[in-house]
Structure formats: structure tokens, C-alpha cells
Design an enzyme around this catalytic site. Structure first.
Site, PDB file in Angstrom:
ATOM      1  N   GLU A 293       0.815  -1.225  -0.134  1.00 34.38           N
ATOM      2  CA  GLU A 293      -0.012  -0.059   0.194  1.00 34.38           C
ATOM      3  C   GLU A 293       0.749   1.088  -0.070  1.00 34.38           C
ATOM      4  O   GLU A 293       0.651   1.999   0.915  1.00 34.38           O
ATOM      5  CB  GLU A 293      -0.905   0.043   1.344  1.00 34.38           C
ATOM      6  CG  GLU A 293      -1.843  -1.164   1.396  1.00 34.38           C
ATOM      7  CD  GLU A 293      -2.555  -1.265   2.709  1.00 34.38           C
ATOM      8  OE1 GLU A 293      -2.142  -0.527   3.780  1.00 34.38           O
ATOM      9  OE2 GLU A 293      -3.292  -1.946   2.891  1.00 34.38           O
ATOM     10  N   PRO A 294       1.662   1.384  -1.103  1.00 37.25           N
ATOM     11  CA  PRO A 294       2.468   2.765  -1.373  1.00 37.25           C
ATOM     12  C   PRO A 294       1.596   4.038  -1.195  1.00 37.25           C
ATOM     13  O   PRO A 294       0.735   3.856  -2.196  1.00 37.25           O
ATOM     14  CB  PRO A 294       3.375   2.467  -2.371  1.00 37.25           C
ATOM     15  CG  PRO A 294       2.562   1.611  -3.082  1.00 37.25           C
ATOM     16  CD  PRO A 294       1.651   0.723  -2.446  1.00 37.25           C
ATOM     17  N   GLY A 295       1.838   5.283  -0.503  1.00 44.78           N
ATOM     18  CA  GLY A 295       1.082   6.390  -0.852  1.00 44.78           C
ATOM     19  C   GLY A 295       2.279   7.226  -1.222  1.00 44.78           C
ATOM     20  O   GLY A 295       2.461   7.768  -2.307  1.00 44.78           O
ATOM     21  N   ARG A 333       3.208  19.857   7.459  1.00 47.50           N
ATOM     22  CA  ARG A 333       4.613  18.998   7.916  1.00 47.50           C
ATOM     23  C   ARG A 333       5.698  19.608   8.613  1.00 47.50           C
ATOM     24  O   ARG A 333       5.901  18.931   9.476  1.00 47.50           O
ATOM     25  CB  ARG A 333       4.728  18.359   6.634  1.00 47.50           C
ATOM     26  CG  ARG A 333       3.364  17.315   5.926  1.00 47.50           C
ATOM     27  CD  ARG A 333       3.826  16.379   4.847  1.00 47.50           C
ATOM     28  NE  ARG A 333       4.681  15.233   5.662  1.00 47.50           N
ATOM     29  CZ  ARG A 333       5.784  15.045   5.640  1.00 47.50           C
ATOM     30  NH1 ARG A 333       6.813  15.925   5.105  1.00 47.50           N
ATOM     31  NH2 ARG A 333       6.167  14.016   6.221  1.00 47.50           N
ATOM     32  N   TYR A 337       5.884  17.807  11.788  1.00 46.42           N
ATOM     33  CA  TYR A 337       6.936  16.773  12.030  1.00 46.42           C
ATOM     34  C   TYR A 337       8.385  17.127  11.957  1.00 46.42           C
ATOM     35  O   TYR A 337       9.376  16.446  11.907  1.00 46.42           O
ATOM     36  CB  TYR A 337       6.675  15.639  10.891  1.00 46.42           C
ATOM     37  CG  TYR A 337       5.254  15.206  10.694  1.00 46.42           C
ATOM     38  CD1 TYR A 337       4.734  14.574  11.584  1.00 46.42           C
ATOM     39  CD2 TYR A 337       4.711  15.382   9.267  1.00 46.42           C
ATOM     40  CE1 TYR A 337       3.356  14.113  11.608  1.00 46.42           C
ATOM     41  CE2 TYR A 337       3.382  14.955   9.225  1.00 46.42           C
ATOM     42  CZ  TYR A 337       2.670  14.211  10.137  1.00 46.42           C
ATOM     43  OH  TYR A 337       1.510  13.747  10.038  1.00 46.42           O
ATOM     44  N   CYS A 364      -0.771  33.386  11.326  1.00 47.95           N
ATOM     45  CA  CYS A 364      -0.369  33.939  12.560  1.00 47.95           C
ATOM     46  C   CYS A 364       0.322  33.134  13.473  1.00 47.95           C
ATOM     47  O   CYS A 364      -0.284  32.558  14.518  1.00 47.95           O
ATOM     48  CB  CYS A 364      -1.842  34.425  13.060  1.00 47.95           C
ATOM     49  SG  CYS A 364      -2.685  35.612  12.191  1.00 47.95           S
ATOM     50  N   TYR A 392       0.657  14.106   1.254  1.00 51.41           N
ATOM     51  CA  TYR A 392       0.559  14.756   2.810  1.00 51.41           C
ATOM     52  C   TYR A 392       0.646  15.968   2.824  1.00 51.41           C
ATOM     53  O   TYR A 392       0.913  16.652   3.952  1.00 51.41           O
ATOM     54  CB  TYR A 392       1.273  13.971   3.862  1.00 51.41           C
ATOM     55  CG  TYR A 392       0.943  12.327   3.840  1.00 51.41           C
ATOM     56  CD1 TYR A 392      -0.079  11.679   4.122  1.00 51.41           C
ATOM     57  CD2 TYR A 392       2.113  11.489   3.361  1.00 51.41           C
ATOM     58  CE1 TYR A 392      -0.092  10.317   4.145  1.00 51.41           C
ATOM     59  CE2 TYR A 392       1.982  10.243   3.312  1.00 51.41           C
ATOM     60  CZ  TYR A 392       0.792   9.662   3.911  1.00 51.41           C
ATOM     61  OH  TYR A 392       0.723   8.387   3.735  1.00 51.41           O
TER      62      TYR A 392
END
Ligand code: LLP
Length: 433
Positions: A293-295, A333, A337, A364, A392
Site C-alpha cells: 500500500e504505497p502512498g 508538515r 513533524y 499567525c 500529505y
């Protein structure tokens, strides 16, 4: 003479980045910024690489189920359908998008660790190929719903294989502290298999395991497969059940920065195929159909985000901030992360990247998008390109500060087409009462 390239995209003689044969500056002018741009040819090639790698390396049947969470729109669902891949969906919204694109139900895998009654009903009604079940409670709930609908639900059980992988390393443990899947060590997974086999409206076809995302260390897949098979051996000896399908999730890493060198899809397919071949031989277990299941590794590097540089601010002490017209709302991201990206000034690609700065967005918050990067000397009105933003980014975008979400386009062979319209200010009021 070979044309210049940057991150796999070519650079025109005028020093401008081109994506799918389209001049990035002209794209920014035509569609406005921020703008998500996808190189359709590269996207399709990534799909084909996956199919080809498993076809060449794995001697039994394989399916590549693109993980919709990375990026899904109607156009993307259609592209995945055309490329012959399957689709992993994890919510009613992703399933609805797939259904609206007339994605074949027989190629849909439905995930989610908290499927609602509505989601299960929707999945059964559409006839998705497999539902991946995350707990025994969920199994019982699904059996009840399927019985009410007079159907038999085709499922995988998601187990927790005791491997957790992070980019360059993995940990092996019997007791992962995770909300996902059913633990093996505690005996819960075996209990769930037995329940599934006994339930009238459940058809258990296989086992699913997923060990993480942005993985560089292929050995972690090998270890996962070994742990899954230790479980399958136990299941076989206690229930006689042998599974014909195994799903090993996604997670192959991609290149965000220059120092990163992710393994190739071919190497990934080789490691999985070799490990499976060896284990199934050793245990005398028939080679199953496998699903991956590669995204990210399908869509990330095919995507570039374009921004317009509005201000270049020099602060006392010498540091420069380059302010662009996007940020946290189109790419959360970096904030979430600490993700880092490669950035460049799309209209100055033939100039040296020797201007140290931090690129910030318009929100802001500190909204430091890209900290301490070197780019070509920026000026107001320049176009900034951010690479590897296909996964993502759009799918995690928000309306923070009530900014409308950007448009997305696909570019191929010098032509660009709009696949997601830019939200208008009016769109922001659509649901307000
Ligand atoms: N299958 C399952 C069951 C998953 O949970 C995931 C990702 C995938 C497949 C696809 O993994 P990929 O090949 O894309 O690594 N928002 C985070 C990523 C979360 C991934 C969640 N699960 C990020 O922006 O890095």
C-alpha cells in the site's frame, strides 16, 4: 548536451523550472499561487514502476493498492484506476471519492481504526474488495452489520507485528504501544482469527500489517514478514487455516533533502519477494497473493508547490526571512513533524543558490516553512518551488486563518489541467449558518 535538471525536473534555457513540460512561472501566472503542481508523467511512471517491480520479482500474484491518504481527488482516483492499481481508502470521504470516480469496488481496500456504522455499511453496499479490521470489537460490529444487510464481509485482520520502523532504523518488540491492529504476543490476534473464522457473516481472507512510514531500512520489512509468518505458523497449527492473501502495508521512504537516499522500489520489491519466497519454502506455506500500500513513494516526488515571494525581510543580526503567500495551511508538515524540503527560486534556477534564509508563511504563527535554506537571491514577485510536496500536503491542508485552500493541477507534455479548483472566499462561508 543534456538539459539541466533539478530534482528530476528540467530547467529551461531561460533558467526556469519546468514541470511536465510546463514553465513553472507561467503556471503560477495562469493558476495563481499557492499552487500544487503534479507531474502526471512521473506519477504514472511511479505507478508502473511498482507494478513492474513486483511482476518481475514476485513469482505469485501481487496487487499495489495506492494509499489514498497521501493525495486523493477525482482525477487522482481516475489515474490510479487507469494505471491498474488498487486503492487503499481509510474513511467515508476517501471511499466516496473513489466511488464518485467509479473506481472498481473489486480493487478497493478499506482501512480505518474507527470505522463507523455508516462507513461499514457504505463499504458493504459498494462491495469493497476487503475491509481491514482493527480489533475484535470492530469484527463483531461488522458481522452484525453484514448480517443485517444479508451480506458476508470479506476481510483482513490487521495485526501488530512488533516492528516499528522509522526512517533509518526499526525496533522489534512484542509489546508495541499502539492503537493500531491486534497484538500477537498477548494471544489477542489468534483469538480474533478464531472469532473471524467462526462468525457467519465474515469471510477472513488474510492478514494485514503496516510498520510505519518514510522507511529507508529495508531490513525492517524483512523482520516484519518473519514476525507475521511466525504468527501464521501458529495459526495454521492451531486452526488449520492457511491464508491466500497477505497485505504488508506501505511506508517506503522518499527523498525530501539532498542527503537522503531512499531505497528504490525495485529493491523494496526484491527484499519482500525474497523474504517471502524463503519463508514460504521453509514453512511449506503456499505463496500468497501479496498486497502493498504505497502512498508517499508514488506521489510525493511528483508534486511541487509553487508560491509567490512577497517580501524579503532582513532582520538585525543578519538573518533573512523570505515570506511567501502560503504556509501552515497548505503544508503543515514542517510544523507537525519538523519536515524539511528542498526549495528553489523557480525563475532563477541557473543562478547560484547562495542566499541563506528561512522561508516563512503567512499565518499567525511563526510559520517557519523551510528553516535555514540556501536559495537563489530572491526578490518580490519571484516564484518559489518546493519539491516533494505531492504527499500529505494537499491531503492535510486546512483553512487556518480562513485562507481558501489552493488549486491543484496536473501537467504533462507541456499541457496543464486543473484538477482541483482554488477555493474562493465564498467557499469559506458555504457551511456557515
Ligand atoms: N497503509 C497504511 C495502513 C497506512 O497507515 C499508511 C500510512 C500507508 C499505507 C501509506 O504509507 P506511505 O507509503 O505513504 O508511507 N501524515 C504523515 C504520514 C502518515 C502515514 C499514515 N499511514 C506525514 O505527513 O508524513
Amino acid at each position: 548536451m543534456q538539459a539541466r535538471t533539478f530534482e528530476g525536473f528540467s530547467v529551461g534555457k531561460n533558467g526556469r523550472l519546468t514541470i511536465g513540460g510546463c514553465d513553472a512561472v507561467l503556471l503560477a501566472q495562469r493558476f495563481a499561487t499557492p499552487l500544487y503542481v503534479f507531474d502526471e508523467t512521473r506519477l504514472r511512471a511511479n505507478c508502473r514502476d511498482y507494478r513492474e517491480a513486483f511482476r518481475l520479482n514476485y513469482p505469485s500474484e501481487s496487487r499495489i493498492a495506492y494509499a489514498a491518504k497521501a493525495f486523493l481527488t477525482l482525477a487522482m482516483a481516475k489515474l490510479i484506476k487507469e494505471e491498474g492499481l488498487s486503492l487503499d481508502v481509510a474513511s467515508a470521504g476517501e471511499l466516496f471519492t473513489a466511488m464518485s470516480a467509479r473506481f472498481p469496488a473489486g480493487r478497493i481496500y478499506m482501512h480505518g481504526n474507527c470505522k463507523t456504522q455508516e462507513e461499514m455499511t457504505m463499504a458493504l453496499r459498494y462491495g469493497v474488495h476487503r475491509l481491514i479490521i482493527d480489533s475484535e470489537q470492530e469484527l463483531i460490529q461488522l458481522n452484525r452489520i453484514a448480517a443485517k444487510m444479508g451480506k458476508k464481509a470479506d476481510i483482513f485482520l490487521r495485526i501488530t507485528p512488533g516492528v516499528e520502523a522509522h526512517t533509518h532504523e526499526y525496533i522489534k518488540t512484542g509489546h508495541l504501544d499502539t492503537k493500531f491492529g491486534i497484538h500477537i504476543e498477548s494471544g489477542l490476534a489468534l483469538k480474533a482469527v478464531k472469532s473471524a473464522l467462526a462468525l457467519k457473516n465474515i469471510n477472513l481472507h488474510g492478514i494485514h500489517a503496516h510498520i510505519g512510514s518514510q522507511i529507508f531500512d529495508l531490513e525492517s520489512y524483512q523482520v516484519m514478514i518473519e514476525m507475521v509468518f511466525a504468527f501464521l505458523k501458529d495459526v495454521r497449527s492451531k486452526t488449520k487455516k492457511v491464508f491466500g492473501e497477505l497485505d504488508f502495508g506501505g511506508g517506503l521512504g522518499i527523498r525530501y533533502s539532498q542527503e537522503q537516499h531512499p531505497p528504490s522500489v525495485a529493491d523494496y520489491a526484491r527484499v519482500i519477494s525474497r523474504t517471502l519466497g524463503q519463508i514460504s519454502h521453509d514453512l511449506d506455506y503456499p505463496l500468497p497473493q501479496i498486497i502493498v500500500e504505497p502512498g508517499r513513494s508514488i506521489v510525493a516526488e511528483a508534486g511541487v508547490t509553487l508560491y509567490t515571494i512577497h517580501y524579503v525581510k532582513k532582520i538585525p543580526g543578519g538573518k533573512s526571512y523570505v515570506i511567501v503567500d502560503g504556509g501552515l495551511s497548505d503544508n503543515p508538515r514542517p510544523a507537525l513533524y519538523g519536515a524539511r524540503y528542498r526549495v528553489a527560486v523557480a525563475n532563477k534556477m541557473n543562478k547560484p543558490a547562495n542566499f541563506p534564509c528561512t522561508v516563512s508563511g503567512k499565518h499567525c504563527e511563526t510559520d517557519r516553512l523551510f528553516q535555514d535554506v540556501n536559495i537563489q537571491t530572491p526578490q518580490r514577485g519571484d516564484i518559489m518551488a518546493v519539491f516533494s510536496t505531492g504527499a500529505y500536503n494537499y491531503s492535510m491542508a486546512s483553512n487556518y486563518n480562513r485562507y481558501p485552500r489552493p488549486a491543484a493541477i496536473m501537467a504533462a507534455n507541456g499541457k496543464a489541467r486543473l484538477i482541483v479548483r482554488r477555493e474562493s472566499l465564498g467557499d469559506l462561508l458555504r457551511q456557515d449558518l
